[in-house]
Enzyme design. Structure first.
Site, PDB file in Angstrom:
ATOM      1  N   LYS A   5      -5.236   1.453  -9.804  1.00 22.90           N
ATOM      2  CA  LYS A   5      -4.909   1.022 -11.168  1.00 22.90           C
ATOM      3  C   LYS A   5      -4.620   2.275 -12.011  1.00 22.90           C
ATOM      4  CE  LYS A   5      -7.311  -3.308 -10.422  1.00 22.90           C
ATOM      5  NZ  LYS A   5      -8.452  -4.212 -10.726  1.00 22.90           N
ATOM      6  N   TYR A  63      -9.022   4.653  15.163  1.00 18.72           N
ATOM      7  CA  TYR A  63     -10.266   3.958  14.835  1.00 18.72           C
ATOM      8  C   TYR A  63     -11.335   4.987  14.520  1.00 18.72           C
ATOM      9  CZ  TYR A  63     -10.503  -1.022  14.692  1.00 18.72           C
ATOM     10  OH  TYR A  63     -10.413  -2.310  14.250  1.00 18.72           O
ATOM     11  N   ARG A  79      -3.489   1.635  -2.784  1.00 12.77           N
ATOM     12  CA  ARG A  79      -4.371   0.467  -2.914  1.00 12.77           C
ATOM     13  C   ARG A  79      -5.655   0.727  -2.163  1.00 12.77           C
ATOM     14  NH1 ARG A  79      -1.369  -3.033  -5.316  1.00 12.77           N
ATOM     15  NH2 ARG A  79      -3.193  -4.312  -5.649  1.00 12.77           N
ATOM     16  N   GLU A 114     -14.642   4.045  13.061  1.00  9.48           N
ATOM     17  CA  GLU A 114     -15.828   3.334  12.556  1.00  9.48           C
ATOM     18  C   GLU A 114     -16.991   4.300  12.420  1.00  9.48           C
ATOM     19  OE1 GLU A 114     -16.764  -0.058  14.952  1.00  9.48           O
ATOM     20  OE2 GLU A 114     -15.175  -1.272  14.051  1.00  9.48           O
ATOM     21  N   ASP A 166     -18.583  -1.174 -12.948  1.00  6.98           N
ATOM     22  CA  ASP A 166     -17.334  -1.400 -12.204  1.00  6.98           C
ATOM     23  C   ASP A 166     -16.198  -0.828 -13.063  1.00  6.98           C
ATOM     24  OD1 ASP A 166     -14.976  -2.324 -11.139  1.00  6.98           O
ATOM     25  OD2 ASP A 166     -15.739  -4.330 -10.693  1.00  6.98           O
ATOM     26  N   THR A 192     -11.402   0.554  -8.074  1.00  2.00           N
ATOM     27  CA  THR A 192     -10.183   0.555  -7.277  1.00  2.00           C
ATOM     28  C   THR A 192      -9.590   1.959  -7.382  1.00  2.00           C
ATOM     29  OG1 THR A 192      -8.955  -0.124  -9.227  1.00  2.00           O
ATOM     30  CG2 THR A 192      -9.618  -1.871  -7.714  1.00  2.00           C
TER      31      THR A 192
HETATM   32  C1  LIG Z   1      -9.123  -5.126  -9.993  1.00  2.00           C
HETATM   33  C2  LIG Z   1     -10.601  -5.230 -10.118  1.00  2.00           C
HETATM   34  C3  LIG Z   1     -11.431  -5.339  -8.986  1.00  2.00           C
HETATM   35  C4  LIG Z   1     -10.965  -5.624  -7.587  1.00  2.00           C
HETATM   36  O1  LIG Z   1      -9.955  -4.986  -7.060  1.00  2.00           O
HETATM   37  P1  LIG Z   1      -9.108  -5.475  -5.792  1.00  2.00           P
HETATM   38  O2  LIG Z   1      -8.673  -4.195  -5.216  1.00  2.00           O
HETATM   39  O3  LIG Z   1      -8.036  -6.345  -6.334  1.00  2.00           O
HETATM   40  O4  LIG Z   1     -10.022  -6.226  -4.880  1.00  2.00           O
HETATM   41  C5  LIG Z   1     -12.797  -5.310  -9.176  1.00  2.00           C
HETATM   42  N1  LIG Z   1     -13.329  -5.210 -10.394  1.00  2.00           N
HETATM   43  C6  LIG Z   1     -12.566  -5.142 -11.502  1.00  2.00           C
HETATM   44  C7  LIG Z   1     -13.226  -5.025 -12.830  1.00  2.00           C
HETATM   45  C8  LIG Z   1     -11.182  -5.158 -11.395  1.00  2.00           C
HETATM   46  O5  LIG Z   1     -10.433  -5.133 -12.507  1.00  2.00           O
END
Ligand SMILES: *Cc1c(COP(=O)(O)O)cnc(C)c1O
Length: 416
Positions: free
Chosen positions: A228, A54, A234, A56, A199, A225
């Site tokens: 990807k 932990y 993840r 935090e 984002d 993220t």
């Molecule tokens: C995939 C994605 C997210 C969120 O990702 P998670 O890990 O699935 O919660 C946020 N914004 C965009 C533009 C995404 O493509």
């Protein structure tokens, strides 16, 4: 008995599914634009004793004793994220991209404030104001979309922003083939006095590899993220540079705002993935992602399949099947039958429901990780075109898919 055998004998049901999943990933052509395969060392680095810890709080300001090594790991991950994206602030604790966005909303906004993002149907993300998501429930969400060419119309973005005066403008996508004009978003945000969140969940790998523009100078905050195109475990990250006044509230927005203890074992793995992303190999990998996507587009155009916006400038290709006899849903299923994994997607001027759609989204990060170059990317595009356009022999296409996957095995040299 080794550990793998122990797991197998203790929990054969789970073990069996894990092995089958690994085989599935190896045998099929994965064109899900948001997926990738982590390297065996990134995978290994996520399985460690920090899962028991932990921690935090943040490095050197924890709520628990015994965080010395957790602190080192997190500090290294932060430094590497900053180096990779030229940021001055990095938070590596978000459990996912959605959690990263939730934390940012929490840090900057009061519930009921107006936010503006790209609509889900036009390529935005759930967390950009969809009615079913916290972002659409707790905030007043207004959206912009794409024009009939499938591109963002910045005059429309400005017009909506001026009319609705959002406190936060979000640029970023899950399905869009172009390069976003970060400067234009900055200007519009300044005109209405809004924060600007970029984002970069889908394109963070391309940005790290230098094949997509980095919004770090324009945006107040970046979220992403890590799993990807960036090819890490993840998880999520938050980055910033422009506005140091925000750094503290961003940290506070995540913890204690929306998360408790961080997943320190995953943060170790993120650090390793960031180190991989600094290599020349990774830059070349990102260039190849782009080349493969553009090679596929050329084939679709040659075969008479409509590509949204007629091109791609990133890892994504959106097929518009309106002129064929298939819905997006039917096409996704037909492709799965032959071992090609995709997802249905809405297209500009969509007439069908989001469960049916008229399009298919493709992405090249995963096939490029397994070493596929333009020639085979083209071959895959031909196989997809065959399925879309003519009577075809399922078994024949299946065996061509297997030829391709078998000649490019995924490096799934994981314990399980
Ligand atoms: C995939 C994605 C997210 C969120 O990702 P998670 O890990 O699935 O919660 C946020 N914004 C965009 C533009 C995404 O493509």
């Amino acid at each position: 008995m080794n550990r793998v055998d122990q797991l197998k004998s203790f929990d054969p049901e789970i073990f069996d599914n894990l092995l089958k999943e690994r085989d599935r990933q190896d045998a099929q052509i994965n064109l899900i634009a948001s997926e990738n395969y982590v390297s065996p060392i990134v995978h290994l680095a996520s399985m460690n004793a920090l899962t028991n810890k932990y921690a935090e709080g943040y490095p050197r300001k924890r709520y628990y004793a015994g965080c010395q090594f957790a602190d080192h790991v997190e500090e290294i991950a932060i430094d590497r994220a900053n180096q990779l994206f030229s940021s001055e602030y990095a938070n590596v604790q978000p459990h996912s991209g959605s959690q990263a966005n939730h934390a940012i909303f929490n840090a900057l906004l009061q519930s009921g404030d107006t936010i503006m993002g790209m609509s889900l149907n036009h390529g935005g993300h759930l967390t950009h104001g969809a009615t079913v998501n916290f972002s659409g429930k707790d905030y007043k969400a207004v959206t912009y979309g794409v024009n009939e060419k499938g591109l963002i119309d910045y005059d429309q973005v400005r017009e909506i922003a001026k009319k609705t005066q959002p406190k936060l403008i979000i640029a970023g996508f899950s399905a869009y083939c172009g390069i976003l004009d970060w400067k234009k978003f900055r200007t519009i945000a300044d005109e209405v006095g809004a924060y600007f969140l970029a984002d970069i969940a889908h394109v963070s790998g391309l940005i790290a590899g230098g094949v997509y523009p980095n919004p770090i100078e324009e945006a107040d905050i970046l979220s992403s993220t890590t799993h990807k195109s960036l090819r890490g475990p993840r998880g999520g990250i938050i980055l910033a540079k422009r506005n140091p006044d925000l750094f503290k509230s961003l940290n506070f927005g995540l913890f204690p705002g929306v998360q408790g203890g961080p997943m320190m074992h995953i943060i170790a793995s993120k650090a390793v993935a960031f180190k991989e992303a600094m290599t020349e190999d990774f830059r070349q990998y990102q260039q190849q992602i782009l080349k493969n996507a553009q090679a596929m587009v050329a084939v679709f155009l040659e075969r008479g399949i409509q590509v949204v916006s007629g091109q791609t400038q990133n890892h994504l290709v959106l097929l518009d099947l309106t002129n064929t006899e298939h819905t997006g849903k039917a096409m996704q299923e037909k492709l799965e039958e032959v071992g090609i994994i995709t997802n249905k997607n809405t297209v500009p001027n969509e007439q069908r429901s989001p469960f049916v759609t008229s399009g298919i989204r493709l992405g090249t990060p995963a096939i490029t990780t397994r070493g596929i170059l333009e020639n085979e990317a083209k071959e895959i595009a031909h196989l997809i075109s065959d399925v879309a356009l003519k009577a075809y022999d399922v078994n024949q296409i299946k065996s061509k898919v297997l030829d391709i996957t078998q000649s490019h095995p995924v490096d799934l040299n994981y314990l399980v």
